[in-house]
Design a protein around this motif. Structure first.
Motif, mmCIF file in Angstrom:
data_model
loop_
_atom_site.group_PDB
_atom_site.id
_atom_site.type_symbol
_atom_site.label_atom_id
_atom_site.label_comp_id
_atom_site.label_asym_id
_atom_site.label_seq_id
_atom_site.Cartn_x
_atom_site.Cartn_y
_atom_site.Cartn_z
ATOM 1 N N SER A 332 0.820 -1.216 0.000
ATOM 2 C CA SER A 332 0.000 0.000 0.000
ATOM 3 C C SER A 332 0.854 1.267 0.000
ATOM 4 O O SER A 332 0.373 2.347 -0.350
ATOM 5 C CB SER A 332 -0.932 0.014 1.218
ATOM 6 O OG SER A 332 -0.217 0.265 2.408
ATOM 7 N N LYS A 366 -5.897 -7.153 12.147
ATOM 8 C CA LYS A 366 -6.413 -6.262 11.112
ATOM 9 C C LYS A 366 -5.348 -5.263 10.679
ATOM 10 O O LYS A 366 -4.650 -4.693 11.508
ATOM 11 C CB LYS A 366 -7.638 -5.512 11.647
ATOM 12 C CG LYS A 366 -8.325 -4.621 10.620
ATOM 13 C CD LYS A 366 -9.561 -3.970 11.230
ATOM 14 C CE LYS A 366 -10.296 -3.115 10.203
ATOM 15 N NZ LYS A 366 -11.493 -2.474 10.776
ATOM 16 N N ASN A 368 -4.390 -1.935 7.711
ATOM 17 C CA ASN A 368 -4.994 -0.929 6.825
ATOM 18 C C ASN A 368 -4.226 -0.861 5.511
ATOM 19 O O ASN A 368 -3.916 0.199 4.997
ATOM 20 C CB ASN A 368 -5.057 0.444 7.509
ATOM 21 C CG ASN A 368 -3.680 0.967 7.919
ATOM 22 O OD1 ASN A 368 -2.713 0.210 7.970
ATOM 23 N ND2 ASN A 368 -3.581 2.249 8.207
ATOM 24 N N GLY A 371 -5.835 -4.461 0.987
ATOM 25 C CA GLY A 371 -7.091 -5.198 0.949
ATOM 26 C C GLY A 371 -7.127 -6.217 -0.182
ATOM 27 O O GLY A 371 -6.150 -6.397 -0.915
ATOM 28 N N SER A 417 -12.446 -8.402 4.029
ATOM 29 C CA SER A 417 -11.558 -7.480 3.325
ATOM 30 C C SER A 417 -12.288 -6.816 2.174
ATOM 31 O O SER A 417 -13.343 -7.284 1.733
ATOM 32 C CB SER A 417 -10.324 -8.228 2.798
ATOM 33 O OG SER A 417 -9.410 -7.337 2.195
ATOM 34 N N ALA A 418 -11.729 -5.720 1.721
ATOM 35 C CA ALA A 418 -12.209 -5.027 0.522
ATOM 36 C C ALA A 418 -11.029 -4.257 -0.055
ATOM 37 O O ALA A 418 -10.137 -3.830 0.687
ATOM 38 C CB ALA A 418 -13.353 -4.075 0.864
ATOM 39 N N ALA A 420 -8.433 -1.648 -1.002
ATOM 40 C CA ALA A 420 -8.060 -0.353 -0.418
ATOM 41 C C ALA A 420 -8.635 -0.130 0.975
ATOM 42 O O ALA A 420 -8.499 0.959 1.526
ATOM 43 C CB ALA A 420 -8.460 0.798 -1.345
ATOM 44 N N GLN A 421 -9.262 -1.164 1.571
ATOM 45 C CA GLN A 421 -9.856 -1.019 2.901
ATOM 46 C C GLN A 421 -9.167 -1.887 3.944
ATOM 47 O O GLN A 421 -9.618 -1.974 5.079
ATOM 48 C CB GLN A 421 -11.351 -1.385 2.853
ATOM 49 C CG GLN A 421 -12.180 -0.527 1.923
ATOM 50 C CD GLN A 421 -12.199 0.928 2.329
ATOM 51 O OE1 GLN A 421 -12.347 1.253 3.495
ATOM 52 N NE2 GLN A 421 -12.013 1.820 1.360
ATOM 53 N N GLY A 422 -8.069 -2.535 3.575
ATOM 54 C CA GLY A 422 -7.370 -3.392 4.524
ATOM 55 C C GLY A 422 -8.021 -4.755 4.642
ATOM 56 O O GLY A 422 -9.035 -5.053 3.997
ATOM 57 N N SER A 423 -7.427 -5.609 5.484
ATOM 58 C CA SER A 423 -7.923 -6.969 5.683
ATOM 59 C C SER A 423 -7.953 -7.292 7.171
ATOM 60 O O SER A 423 -7.114 -6.833 7.932
ATOM 61 C CB SER A 423 -7.036 -7.994 4.958
ATOM 62 O OG SER A 423 -6.984 -7.726 3.575
#
Length: 431
Positions: A332, A366, A368, A371, A417-418, A420-423
């Motif tokens: 990222s 988790k 950031n 994703g 996860s999504a 660009a939204q992290g996992s």
């Protein structure tokens, strides 16, 4: 009686009542179960509620003719494999070719010859029965081979994991032992050195009290070495060395905790110790570099009881998940400046808690980072699947992690996860 399944169902479709009665009498006398219809559209609706094993279909009918009826049947997945035999008074070749091209298996010419009719029906019912049997055997064989493949993959994962943990355990235990010997020696001697330095300081202070005006040569040496600063700083040096040695001892203990060799039975363990030891080992990847600041690890630990587990194997799960989180964060950062990353820092949040019924513990890891898409989420636990480049990933890490959590501990391992939204990976383990 024909050598065919007793429950063979034949549908006869003809707009001429006489023809229907003739065929119906012939087939029922032999022992077939027969249903009839007088047009193509109602026949298709009737088939939807009860699938026949064979269809005798008139070519020329009001509404949709036999060709169109056959075409619709062949375009339907539920009916496309039912054999269709056309019944027609027209024996020209073009008509027969057209019917066969649409999907019919045979033609019967009116007026009917009973023996020919029964012979053709028998042939195509036998072929259909053989096809069904073959398909069943293929499906059973495919299922058996799939199970063998799955078992082989699981065995491979188990062998890789066992060998990896065995080698790692031996290596780390040996290194930790070799580190502990000199570290223990230094740690013990630092205590004595501290006492000796304090005695020397006390002696120097006594000399300065009783001989406040030493000879010029001694005064010059005191000024050259800055005795006052040295006496004030020596305790700080000793304290710093003690702290450094203690950090080495902590790292050594973390290595031994992480690589702890599991016995053939579970033992009572503190999950937080395993997580902390993994973080300690990965600390070199969390430190700031010239490209980015520190990766922040936020620990939000709940009040957990000790659980019965194979802690060495669970530590391997924590290692895989945390290492993947760091990889996602580094990915990222591509194209971002140091200042941009500092404004929105890389973070890994580790939360632990008990479920409401207190029968399970939850461990959430988790990040950031970049994703994952839904498609990748469905595949990440698959054997040998990896999103990393050649030589960077084996595709076994998460597969092994799931096997350890699910099969070894009766828990679950899920991911949210999504892009660009992290996992977030969620481990659920029975207490």
């Amino acid at each position: 009686m024909l050598d065919l399944p007793k429950d063979s169902l034949i549908l006869v479709v003809d707009d001429t009542t006489t023809n229907l009665e003739i065929v119906l009498n012939i087939l029922t006398n032999i022992g077939f179960d027969v249903i009839t219809d007088n047009n193509g559209e109602s026949a298709i609706k009737q088939i939807e509620s009860r699938l026949p094993d064979l269809i005798l279909l008139d070519v020329i009918m009001p509404g949709i003719d036999g060709f169109e009826t056959c075409k619709r049947l062949k375009n339907n997945l539920a009916t496309c494999d039912i054999p269709v035999i056309f019944m027609t008074a027209d024996s020209d070749t073009d008509s027969k070719v057209k019917g066969l091209n649409i999907g019919a298996v045979d033609y019967i010419t009116k007026p009917f010859h009973e023996e020919e009719l029964l012979a053709r029906i028998k042939t195509h019912l036998q072929l259909r029965n053989l096809t069904k049997t073959l398909e069943k055997r293929v499906a059973e064989r495919t299922a058996a081979l799939s199970k063998v493949l799955k078992d082989l993959q699981e065995s491979q994962i188990q062998l890789v994991q066992t060998e990896k943990m065995s080698v790692l355990g031996e290596l780390v235990t040996g290194v930790a032992h070799e580190i502990n010997n000199p570290v223990g020696f230094i740690h013990g001697n630092l205590g004595h050195a501290s006492v000796y330095f304090q005695d020397m300081i006390n002696l120097i202070n006594l000399y300065q009290q009783h001989y406040p005006n030493p000879v010029p040569e001694i005064q010059q040496e005191i000024a050259a070495i800055d005795l006052k600063y040295m006496l004030a700083d020596l305790p700080n040096l000793i304290s710093s060395m003690k702290e450094g040695v203690q950090r080495i001892r902590n790292i050594s203990n973390s290595l031994r905790t992480f690589s702890r060799a599991d016995s053939d039975r579970k033992v009572s363990c503190n999950i937080h110790d395993g997580i902390d030891s993994t973080i300690m080992i990965l600390k070199y990847r969390l430190k700031a570099s010239e490209d980015r600041p520190d990766i922040q690890v936020i620990r939000d630990y709940g009040n957990l009881p000790e659980i019965e587990c194979f802690i060495g194997q669970l530590n391997q799960v924590f290692m895989n998940l945390l290492a993947n989180a760091i990889d996602a964060l580094e990915e990222s950062n591509l194209g971002r400046t140091y200042i941009e990353i500092e404004a929105n820092p890389n973070q890994v949040l580790i939360q632990t808690s008990l479920t409401e019924n207190k029968k399970h513990i939850l461990i959430r890891i988790k990040d950031n980072g970049v994703g994952m898409s839904p498609d990748i989420q469905q595949k990440i636990f698959d054997h040998l699947f990896t999103t990393k480049g050649v030589g960077q990933g084996t595709g076994l890490g998460l597969s092994i992690a799931r096997q350890i959590v699910v099969e070894k501990h009766g828990g679950t391992l899920e991911v949210n996860s999504a892009p660009a939204q992290g996992s977030e990976f969620i481990i659920k383990l029975p207490v």
